[in-house]
Scaffold this motif. Sequence first.
Motif, PDB file in Angstrom:
ATOM      1  N   LYS A 335      77.437 -11.288  -6.981  1.00 45.49           N
ATOM      2  CA  LYS A 335      77.506 -10.829  -8.368  1.00 45.49           C
ATOM      3  C   LYS A 335      76.744 -11.818  -9.254  1.00 45.49           C
ATOM      4  O   LYS A 335      77.034 -13.011  -9.254  1.00 45.49           O
ATOM      5  N   LYS A 337      75.773 -13.888 -12.357  1.00 47.06           N
ATOM      6  CA  LYS A 337      76.432 -14.386 -13.562  1.00 47.06           C
ATOM      7  C   LYS A 337      75.626 -14.033 -14.814  1.00 47.06           C
ATOM      8  O   LYS A 337      76.174 -14.023 -15.922  1.00 47.06           O
ATOM      9  N   GLU A 340      75.604  -9.599 -14.408  1.00 43.35           N
ATOM     10  CA  GLU A 340      76.854  -9.032 -13.909  1.00 43.35           C
ATOM     11  C   GLU A 340      76.627  -7.854 -12.958  1.00 43.35           C
ATOM     12  O   GLU A 340      77.520  -7.053 -12.721  1.00 43.35           O
ATOM     13  N   TYR A 365      80.133  -2.223  -8.256  1.00 43.54           N
ATOM     14  CA  TYR A 365      81.446  -2.811  -8.008  1.00 43.54           C
ATOM     15  C   TYR A 365      82.278  -1.887  -7.133  1.00 43.54           C
ATOM     16  O   TYR A 365      83.099  -2.352  -6.311  1.00 43.54           O
TER      17      TYR A 365
END
Length: 388
Positions: A335, A337, A340, A365
């Motif tokens: 993932k 930073k 996202e 996700y």
Amino acid sequence: MDLKLFFDPISSDIQVDSLPSSAIAHSMYINQGQLPELDDRDIAIIGVQESRGANEENQKGISLSATEIRQSFYRLKKGSGNLKVVDLGNFRNGPELTDTYQRLQEVCGYLMENNILPIIIGGSHDVDLGQYQAYENQEKLITVLNIDNKLDLADPKSALPVDAHIHKIFKYDPNYLFNYYQLAYQSYLVEAKEAELIEKLYFEAVRLGVVKENIKELEPIVRDADMMSFDISSLQAHYCPGAVDSNVYGLTGEEACQLCWYAGLNDKLSSIGFYDYDVYKDTTDRKTAFVIGTMIWYFIEGFYNRKGDKNFRSNDYLVYEVSMGGEPSSIKFYKSKLSEKWWMEVPHPEETSGFLRSRMIPCNYSDYETALEGEVPNRWITTYSKFV
């Protein structure tokens, strides 16, 4: 390379000096008689007038499309960021159609070698053959994203080039096509054997209805592409009456702009083309040209909001390893930073260097949640099947 050999200035019908000072045209470098320098440029617009691969009734209107797209795009307001965009002018057709493909291959290849992203505007959809062939010398396997209401897999021996160009991409030698996605095809316009071929090759074609259900879920597909080819016939006739194959059903203008925004954000994507606009089918106020110009605007805006998601070994990523209890034994998820966004790692033979860019697969996700439930995500399975 001497680009002057390949380009003519933009049409004199476009009066750049008469546009408002806030127009995006004044923040670009435009070939109005002298080819601009490429130093420190990020994006190069290429106006294409090639239409010999299309139906004869559409050829004249397609050949004029780049000028009309510019008329609309140039009037839009400058977005955020310091634009480093150059409009190289109108690409000169070759003596034969295949010569145009080859010339475009040379120019796009040269631009990409210099980290300049080509935006191709105008021309019939088969022109994306030249766009695809520009990747031939990059010594890597690539992913192609095509947005179209048809699959264009007809037999080149008996069909027009515009109906068979994807067939030619699949058969092209040397083969450097790792993955192929098609979005927004309409089942009632496609032969069953064509859809079966896509599935047999472990490629992915997504129906229009699925795209419209939740376009955000398709963002990873756009993020996986090295090259994007956009046939505006995939849009509803209400938005693009000037599309060569305009239909009642299709993407909305907003959905098309969102896909272009996703494409612009994609750090991996290095070329894009907008095809199959017939000026003579458009409305008098050039509604279609305006929609395409806005799509280009969103792509450029997305480009200048890229986050640099490339180095997965840096500290810019959170790494999650999910134990699967079978085959595979585990799956790693990354993932960012910064953005996202999510990726997952798919193992492959390390000695096959061409696959190195393809081991990190964009995902959602929801794919991570699927793995937590003990199921292998479909994206992982489809990618792994290409290695075995």
